[in-house]
Scaffold this active site. Structure first.
Site, PDB file in Angstrom:
ATOM      1  N   LYS A  92      77.985  32.360  63.466  1.00 51.38           N
ATOM      2  CA  LYS A  92      77.215  33.257  62.603  1.00 51.38           C
ATOM      3  C   LYS A  92      75.943  32.609  62.058  1.00 51.38           C
ATOM      4  CE  LYS A  92      79.762  37.100  62.376  1.00 51.38           C
ATOM      5  NZ  LYS A  92      79.224  38.439  62.720  1.00 51.38           N
ATOM      6  N   THR A 110      74.158  41.436  51.943  1.00 51.18           N
ATOM      7  CA  THR A 110      74.889  41.583  53.200  1.00 51.18           C
ATOM      8  C   THR A 110      76.296  42.076  52.928  1.00 51.18           C
ATOM      9  OG1 THR A 110      75.426  40.504  55.295  1.00 51.18           O
ATOM     10  CG2 THR A 110      75.879  39.241  53.296  1.00 51.18           C
ATOM     11  N   ASN A 115      82.398  34.791  57.500  1.00 49.22           N
ATOM     12  CA  ASN A 115      81.610  33.778  58.184  1.00 49.22           C
ATOM     13  C   ASN A 115      80.106  34.047  58.154  1.00 49.22           C
ATOM     14  OD1 ASN A 115      83.816  32.211  58.774  1.00 49.22           O
ATOM     15  ND2 ASN A 115      84.054  32.948  60.864  1.00 49.22           N
ATOM     16  N   GLY A 215      82.170  43.344  65.250  1.00 47.53           N
ATOM     17  CA  GLY A 215      81.035  44.263  65.154  1.00 47.53           C
ATOM     18  C   GLY A 215      80.236  44.334  66.438  1.00 47.53           C
ATOM     19  N   GLU A 237      89.050  42.172  72.082  1.00 41.75           N
ATOM     20  CA  GLU A 237      89.241  42.786  70.775  1.00 41.75           C
ATOM     21  C   GLU A 237      90.686  42.635  70.317  1.00 41.75           C
ATOM     22  OE1 GLU A 237      86.593  46.597  70.196  1.00 41.75           O
ATOM     23  OE2 GLU A 237      87.775  46.843  72.007  1.00 41.75           O
ATOM     24  N   SER A 333      84.669  31.042  68.425  1.00 36.29           N
ATOM     25  CA  SER A 333      83.562  31.522  67.594  1.00 36.29           C
ATOM     26  C   SER A 333      83.546  30.950  66.188  1.00 36.29           C
ATOM     27  CB  SER A 333      83.599  33.053  67.513  1.00 36.29           C
ATOM     28  OG  SER A 333      84.862  33.489  67.028  1.00 36.29           O
TER      29      SER A 333
END
Length: 372
Positions: A92, A110, A115, A215, A237, A333
């Site tokens: 991120k 935001t 993250n 997202g 997912e 990630s």
């Protein structure tokens, strides 16, 4: 022309008949599409990823490719893109830095499950920016505490991600602040896409990239990086939140009710307006994995020295479910586990050490040290 080339020559995404009704866990959807130079009228292309890479270079590290831990199942060709070693503990930082630096705002709002907020909070502390973070119900307490420890204000909503995003938009308007969503922004997608450009540069013979999907910012970014490359892009997912699979099956963005998953960073209810057409026009396959598969993948990574949070283990879970013995990369990630948050975000001199890095040599163990 190969079968893969024929699928990508299609003018519209082709969905398997099994995709129209997904089972609760381990379901799979295939989609194929053309590879335009600029995607779906959003004006994003490979050049945007190059610009992002140059812009964010002082604020990120080029994370290594590590040898995968599942050789018995997937063979020796699986590598891990180690974004858990990135500044801020996740990929991120890339999209957050690209947006913050390009927009030049002094006040930012935001909505984030953790993250993205952590990345923005680190940048805000460094650059003297006022940051407000809206959290959905169920946000990880350790991540929320770390965001506050970095000096950001947090606002909690009672509902899910959709309510969180609505509140963030309202707060940005009320406070005359710039809204930087966690994935649904061209600059955020372009920054995330530098993960894809790096891994394809470091492992140019990669056949498949497995991408954790919430997202959709990272998946869309990798799709951009792979626009003109003969590589399969597979989004993975959580089975409890298959918003991309459902949306591609419906031919439009579909909003799901708030879902539950151990992968707290992948709880988005609806694909973003920016990532969705990019994913639709380039992704090759979507795979769903359940919580047991995610936790098993996280445990496998931990036993091999990779400290990944559940969201960060989702891509490996997808690769294990697919079971393809090929040259592949699974993106780890993030690594913001509760055990790491205390030191990672409160001690900026923290040094991460990892072994077993992929190189072009025949050595089995190489050391890489990244100072965060």
């Amino acid at each position: 022309m190969t079968a893969l080339d024929l699928r990508r020559a299609a003018t519209t995404p082709q969905l398997s008949s099994a995709a129209s009704h997904l089972s609760p866990a381990g379901s799979q959807l295939s989609a194929t599409a053309p590879k335009p130079g600029v995607v779906a009228g959003r004006g994003l292309g490979v050049a945007d990823l190059r610009d992002a890479a140059a812009r964010i270079a002082p604020y990120v590290v080029r994370t290594p490719l590590l040898r995968g831990p599942a050789a018995a199942v997937l063979g020796p060709g699986l590598l891990l893109k180690a974004e858990h070693l990135q500044h801020g503990g996740s990929f991120k930082m890339r999209g957050a830095a690209n947006a913050v630096l390009a927009l030049g705002a002094d006040r930012i709002v935001t909505g984030s499950s953790g993250n993205h907020a952590l990345a923005l909070a680190r940048l805000a502390r460094t650059l003297g920016i006022r940051l407000t973070v809206v959290l959905a119900a169920g946000a990880a307490p350790a991540k929320a505490a770390a965001v506050r420890a970095l000096g950001a204000e947090t606002v909690q909503v009672d509902g899910g991600v959709a309510e969180r995003e609505e509140r963030a938009r309202a707060l940005a308007a009320e406070r005359n602040a710039v809204l930087i969503p966690s994935s649904d922004h061209p600059l955020v997608v372009a920054g995330a896409g530098t993960v894809g450009t790096e891994l394809l540069a470091d492992a140019p013979d990669t056949e498949t990239v497995y991408v954790p999907t919430g997202g959709g910012g990272l998946l869309a970014g990798v799709c951009l990086a792979a626009l003109h490359r003969p590589v399969r892009v597979v989004g993975v997912e959580p089975s409890g939140t298959p918003r991309y699979a459902r949306s591609l099956a419906a031919g439009r963005r579909v909003q799901l009710p708030p879902g539950t998953t151990v992968a707290d960073g992948l709880r988005g209810q609806c694909p973003g307006a920016v990532p969705y057409p990019i994913v639709r026009d380039r992704v090759d396959e979507l795979i769903a994995v359940d919580d047991d598969e995610i936790l098993a993948a996280a445990d496998l990574l931990a036993r091999h020295g990779v400290d990944a949070e559940p969201s960060g283990a989702v891509a490996l879970a997808g690769a294990l479910r697919a079971g393809r013995r090929e040259r592949a990369v699974a993106i780890v990630s993030g690594g913001n586990t509760p055990a790491r948050l205390h030191t990672l975000h409160r001690d900026p001199t923290r040094t991460h050490t990892h072994t077993d890095t992929h190189t072009d040599t025949d050595t089995d163990t190489d050391n890489v040290t990244i100072t965060d």
